[in-house]
Design a protein around this motif. Structure first.
Motif, short mmCIF file in Angstrom:
data_model
loop_
_atom_site.label_atom_id
_atom_site.label_comp_id
_atom_site.label_asym_id
_atom_site.label_seq_id
_atom_site.Cartn_x
_atom_site.Cartn_y
_atom_site.Cartn_z
N LEU A 82 0.79 -1.29 -0.15
CA LEU A 82 0.04 -0.20 0.24
C LEU A 82 0.63 1.40 -0.08
O LEU A 82 0.54 2.17 -0.32
N GLU A 83 2.03 1.38 0.24
CA GLU A 83 2.84 2.20 0.73
C GLU A 83 4.00 2.21 0.02
O GLU A 83 4.41 3.21 -0.51
N ILE A 84 4.33 1.49 -1.04
CA ILE A 84 5.71 1.88 -2.37
C ILE A 84 4.73 2.42 -3.40
O ILE A 84 3.29 1.44 -3.96
N GLU A 85 6.00 3.46 -3.70
CA GLU A 85 6.39 4.05 -5.32
C GLU A 85 5.90 2.79 -6.53
O GLU A 85 6.46 2.22 -6.76
N ALA A 86 5.22 3.59 -7.50
CA ALA A 86 4.55 2.83 -8.40
C ALA A 86 6.64 2.23 -9.38
O ALA A 86 6.17 1.24 -9.50
N GLU A 87 7.04 2.99 -9.13
CA GLU A 87 8.29 2.81 -10.00
C GLU A 87 9.27 1.68 -9.27
O GLU A 87 9.48 0.99 -9.56
N ASP A 88 8.89 1.65 -7.87
CA ASP A 88 9.81 1.02 -7.22
C ASP A 88 9.07 -0.71 -7.13
O ASP A 88 10.00 -1.97 -7.53
N LEU A 89 7.80 -0.60 -7.43
CA LEU A 89 7.02 -1.61 -7.27
C LEU A 89 7.34 -2.87 -8.42
O LEU A 89 7.29 -3.97 -8.49
N SER A 90 7.33 -1.42 -9.62
CA SER A 90 7.40 -1.65 -11.24
C SER A 90 8.80 -2.44 -11.46
O SER A 90 8.86 -4.18 -11.49
N ALA A 91 10.02 -1.68 -11.07
CA ALA A 91 11.15 -1.74 -10.15
C ALA A 91 11.67 -3.60 -9.82
O ALA A 91 11.89 -4.57 -9.86
N THR A 92 11.44 -3.77 -9.19
CA THR A 92 10.60 -5.31 -7.85
C THR A 92 10.19 -6.61 -8.64
O THR A 92 10.75 -7.34 -8.47
N ALA A 93 9.22 -5.68 -9.56
CA ALA A 93 8.38 -7.37 -10.08
C ALA A 93 9.22 -7.31 -11.23
O ALA A 93 9.43 -8.77 -11.40
N LEU A 94 10.01 -6.76 -12.07
CA LEU A 94 10.79 -7.06 -12.87
C LEU A 94 12.23 -7.39 -12.66
O LEU A 94 12.61 -8.64 -13.18
N ALA A 95 12.88 -7.52 -11.24
CA ALA A 95 14.15 -7.95 -10.47
C ALA A 95 13.51 -9.30 -10.35
O ALA A 95 14.05 -10.57 -10.83
N ALA A 96 11.80 -9.42 -10.12
CA ALA A 96 11.95 -10.88 -9.45
C ALA A 96 11.58 -11.70 -10.99
O ALA A 96 11.60 -13.10 -10.34
N GLN A 97 10.90 -11.57 -11.58
CA GLN A 97 11.13 -11.79 -12.95
C GLN A 97 12.41 -12.22 -13.38
O GLN A 97 12.87 -13.52 -13.75
N ARG A 98 13.49 -10.99 -13.68
CA ARG A 98 14.58 -12.03 -13.89
C ARG A 98 15.15 -13.01 -13.01
O ARG A 98 16.13 -14.11 -13.21
N LEU A 99 14.57 -13.11 -11.85
CA LEU A 99 15.41 -14.44 -10.88
C LEU A 99 14.88 -14.69 -11.01
O LEU A 99 14.95 -16.54 -10.93
N THR A 100 13.34 -14.90 -11.58
CA THR A 100 12.72 -16.06 -11.64
C THR A 100 13.28 -17.18 -12.77
O THR A 100 13.59 -18.14 -12.71
N ARG A 101 13.45 -16.20 -13.65
CA ARG A 101 14.43 -16.51 -15.08
C ARG A 101 15.20 -17.38 -14.82
O ARG A 101 15.57 -18.03 -14.98
N ARG A 102 16.19 -16.87 -13.83
CA ARG A 102 18.22 -17.69 -13.21
C ARG A 102 17.44 -18.87 -12.87
O ARG A 102 18.97 -19.86 -12.87
#
Length: 138
Positions: A53-73
């Motif tokens: 509820l508190e995270i800024e949209a840019e940080d949420l997006s970056a965190t989701a993309l990092a999770a996707q990158r890690l998932t692929r790895r």
């Protein structure tokens, strides 16, 4: 911004040891010290936000993309059969560290994890009533 008493802010700052496995200008990923499965990791934004509820949209997006990158790895390096992404928002949802984070949990065909609920058909009238509330109509 870091919170002085936040475990994850300490990991990001390097004052608390961790097994960091990925980082970029907005996020850090590190191994979970209480892993649910082999390779269980966490991805956090560098800027402290207590929860979804508190995270800024840019940080949420970056965190989701990092999770996707890690998932692929994980699929490639650990040969995971699947991956769960888990976020808990609030104590009632099992959040224990109040710095937004995504659990990236590699899954294996015979691992011991189970769903925390038993999927079964719900009451269609109740589902429709809740949907109407969520749409702003009662």
């Amino acid at each position: 911004m870091a919170e002085a008493d936040c475990l994850f802010c300490g990991i990001i700052a390097g004052s608390i040891p961790s097994e960091t496995i990925d980082s970029d200008e907005r996020t850090v990923a590190f191994m979970d010290i209480s892993p649910a499965t082999r390779g269980h990791a966490l991805v956090v934004p560098r800027v402290h936000s207590a929860d979804l509820l508190e995270i800024e949209a840019e940080d949420l997006s970056a965190t989701a993309l990092a999770a996707q990158r890690l998932t692929r790895r994980m699929k490639d390096v650990l040969e995971a059969d699947g991956v769960n992404l888990i976020n808990a928002c609030g104590a009632a949802a099992w959040q224990t560290v109040f710095h937004f984070h995504i659990h990236v949990v590699p899954r294996y065909v015979n691992d011991p994890l189970k769903l925390p609920w038993i999927p079964e058909p719900g009451d269609s009238d109740e589902i429709a009533a809740v949907a109407a509330l969520m749409r702003g109509r009662s």
